[in-house]
Write an enzyme that holds these catalytic residues in place. Structure first.
Site, PDB file in Angstrom:
ATOM      1  N   GLU A  19       9.761  -4.041  10.182  1.00 13.80           N
ATOM      2  CA  GLU A  19      10.125  -2.745   9.596  1.00 13.80           C
ATOM      3  C   GLU A  19      10.732  -1.816  10.629  1.00 13.80           C
ATOM      4  O   GLU A  19      10.139  -1.560  11.687  1.00 13.80           O
ATOM      5  CB  GLU A  19       8.897  -2.080   8.940  1.00 13.80           C
ATOM      6  CG  GLU A  19       9.268  -0.720   8.337  1.00 13.80           C
ATOM      7  CD  GLU A  19       8.282  -0.178   7.311  1.00 13.80           C
ATOM      8  OE1 GLU A  19       7.222  -0.795   7.086  1.00 13.80           O
ATOM      9  OE2 GLU A  19       8.587   0.885   6.737  1.00 13.80           O
ATOM     10  N   ASP A  44      -1.056  -6.138  -0.096  1.00 14.75           N
ATOM     11  CA  ASP A  44      -1.395  -5.523   1.191  1.00 14.75           C
ATOM     12  C   ASP A  44      -2.901  -5.350   1.356  1.00 14.75           C
ATOM     13  O   ASP A  44      -3.586  -4.888   0.423  1.00 14.75           O
ATOM     14  CB  ASP A  44      -0.763  -4.128   1.297  1.00 14.75           C
ATOM     15  CG  ASP A  44       0.570  -4.144   2.015  1.00 14.75           C
ATOM     16  OD1 ASP A  44       0.897  -5.155   2.680  1.00 14.75           O
ATOM     17  OD2 ASP A  44       1.294  -3.146   1.911  1.00 14.75           O
ATOM     18  N   ASP A  97       0.839  -1.202   0.000  1.00 17.53           N
ATOM     19  CA  ASP A  97       0.000   0.000   0.000  1.00 17.53           C
ATOM     20  C   ASP A  97       0.880   1.261   0.000  1.00 17.53           C
ATOM     21  O   ASP A  97       0.363   2.380  -0.017  1.00 17.53           O
ATOM     22  CB  ASP A  97      -1.021  -0.010   1.146  1.00 17.53           C
ATOM     23  CG  ASP A  97      -0.383  -0.058   2.516  1.00 17.53           C
ATOM     24  OD1 ASP A  97       0.853  -0.162   2.608  1.00 17.53           O
ATOM     25  OD2 ASP A  97      -1.144   0.002   3.521  1.00 17.53           O
ATOM     26  N   SER A  98       2.210   1.059  -0.036  1.00 18.68           N
ATOM     27  CA  SER A  98       3.119   2.184  -0.297  1.00 18.68           C
ATOM     28  C   SER A  98       2.783   2.818  -1.637  1.00 18.68           C
ATOM     29  O   SER A  98       3.262   3.908  -1.948  1.00 18.68           O
ATOM     30  CB  SER A  98       4.581   1.709  -0.293  1.00 18.68           C
ATOM     31  OG  SER A  98       4.757   0.581  -1.122  1.00 18.68           O
ATOM     32  N   GLU A 140      -0.963  -5.257   8.811  1.00 22.68           N
ATOM     33  CA  GLU A 140      -0.077  -4.686   9.825  1.00 22.68           C
ATOM     34  C   GLU A 140      -0.580  -5.039  11.218  1.00 22.68           C
ATOM     35  O   GLU A 140      -1.746  -4.802  11.541  1.00 22.68           O
ATOM     36  CB  GLU A 140      -0.005  -3.162   9.642  1.00 22.68           C
ATOM     37  CG  GLU A 140       0.687  -2.777   8.334  1.00 22.68           C
ATOM     38  CD  GLU A 140       0.830  -1.270   8.131  1.00 22.68           C
ATOM     39  OE1 GLU A 140       0.576  -0.493   9.081  1.00 22.68           O
ATOM     40  OE2 GLU A 140       1.192  -0.865   7.009  1.00 22.68           O
ATOM     41  N   LYS A 190      -1.067  -9.340   3.107  1.00 23.39           N
ATOM     42  CA  LYS A 190      -0.286  -8.880   4.267  1.00 23.39           C
ATOM     43  C   LYS A 190      -1.121  -7.869   5.038  1.00 23.39           C
ATOM     44  O   LYS A 190      -1.835  -7.069   4.433  1.00 23.39           O
ATOM     45  CB  LYS A 190       1.032  -8.259   3.813  1.00 23.39           C
ATOM     46  CG  LYS A 190       1.840  -7.624   4.949  1.00 23.39           C
ATOM     47  CD  LYS A 190       3.261  -7.301   4.547  1.00 23.39           C
ATOM     48  CE  LYS A 190       3.426  -6.005   3.790  1.00 23.39           C
ATOM     49  NZ  LYS A 190       3.001  -4.794   4.519  1.00 23.39           N
TER      50      LYS A 190
HETATM   51  O1  KIV Z   1       3.597  -1.055   1.560  1.00 21.21           O
HETATM   52  C1  KIV Z   1       4.769  -1.471   1.465  1.00 21.21           C
HETATM   53  O2  KIV Z   1       5.470  -1.244   0.471  1.00 21.21           O
HETATM   54  C2  KIV Z   1       5.295  -2.255   2.574  1.00 21.21           C
HETATM   55  C3  KIV Z   1       6.769  -2.515   2.580  1.00 21.21           C
HETATM   56  C4  KIV Z   1       7.501  -1.317   2.982  1.00 21.21           C
HETATM   57  C5  KIV Z   1       7.107  -3.684   3.456  1.00 21.21           C
HETATM   58  O3  KIV Z   1       4.572  -2.635   3.430  1.00 21.21           O
END
Ligand code: KIV
Length: 271
Positions: free
Chosen positions: A189, A93, A54-55, A125, A123
């Site tokens: 992280e 994510d 989600d970056s 958090e 994934k």
């Molecule tokens: O969203 C993302 O790119 C991430 C990575 C930094 C692990 O969660």
């Protein structure tokens, strides 16, 4: 090497193979990707796993946090990436508020991700506080990776996103809770390398570090940072290329050549 030989030494990465890599002491490489073009290149380069992070809120959408990213946007990008990839394990994510409401909400939304993108896993958090959700996803046979340490989706609660997380007891508890709940891997992280090394030694699932030192089972970097496109340069980042400069220079030359009539020349024109 023929395609058949290389598929034997470098087989398609599945969740069980990803999890088993730790037992063999095999380091896992992961990068982020958000579209077909880049995912195809990273897969061809032999990366073990591609994270549709989600970056993308920052690096694709130009926002200041990951919070506005929606489930539909993750599905849109995840589908393009999964369609491009032949070997790497694709993980998508779960965005902010797509799983925090309840385990049932998480199962429904993660199920949509797997069905509509073709990705292998999701994934989320959290560790201790998401244990029930990780358990529910795992019980629904949805492979889930946890993400502890610095958690960008919690920026409104904890403030600055770039602080190294030093609560060793809390980090260990999060990692152990994620493992016990059924996560197949865990991102660490921005935590001290000694803590990451200890967590890696004490849990059985692979740890994937970003800003967590060399003691993890694998590493992940945001591709736009790693390739020098974004200009983001935290201490932990190794920049493997300066693509921003390459693209700037090529585009400036193109602008010049269109301007002065050098392009197109006879070699690039039809009779
Ligand atoms: O969203 C993302 O790119 C991430 C990575 C930094 C692990 O969660």
């Amino acid at each position: 090497m023929t395609e058949l030989a290389s598929s034997k030494t470098n087989p398609i990465m599945t969740v069980p193979r990803f999890a088993a890599a730790k037992g063999r002491g095999q380091k896992i490489s992961m990068v982020t990707a958000y579209d077909f073009l880049w995912a195809e290149i990273f897969d061809q380069a032999g990366v073990d796993s591609i994270l549709v992070g989600d970056s993308l809120g920052m690096v694709v959408q130009g926002r200041s946090t990951t919070l506005p990213v929606t489930l539909d946007q993750m599905i849109y990008h995840g589908e393009m990436v999964a369609r491009a990839v032949k070997r790497a394990l694709v993980i998508v994510d779960l965005p902010f508020m797509s799983y925090q409401v309840s385990p049932a909400q998480a199962v429904e939304n993660a199920g949509r991700i797997l069905k509509e993108t073709g990705a292998a896993a999701v994934k989320l958090e959290g560790g201790v506080h998401q244990a029930a959700t990780i358990q529910a996803l795992s019980a629904a046979d949805i492979p889930v990776m946890a993400h502890v340490g610095m958690r960008p989706q919690s920026v409104r609660k904890y403030g600055a996103m770039s602080k190294v997380q030093r609560d060793e007891v809390g980090l260990m508890a999060d990692a152990q809770a994620a493992e016990a709940a059924g996560a197949f891997g865990i991102v660490l992280e921005l935590i001290p390398q000694a803590v990451a090394r200890r967590i890696t030694a004490e849990i059985s699932i692979p740890t994937i570090g970003i800003g967590a030192g060399p003691g993890c089972d694998g590493q992940v970097l945001v591709s736009c940072d790693m390739l020098g496109l974004s200009g983001f340069q935290p201490k932990f980042l190794k920049q493997y290329a300066d693509l921003r400069e390459v693209v700037l220079s090529a585009t400036r030359q193109y602008v010049r050549e269109v301007g002065d009539g050098t392009f197109p020349d006879p070699a690039h024109s039809h009779d």
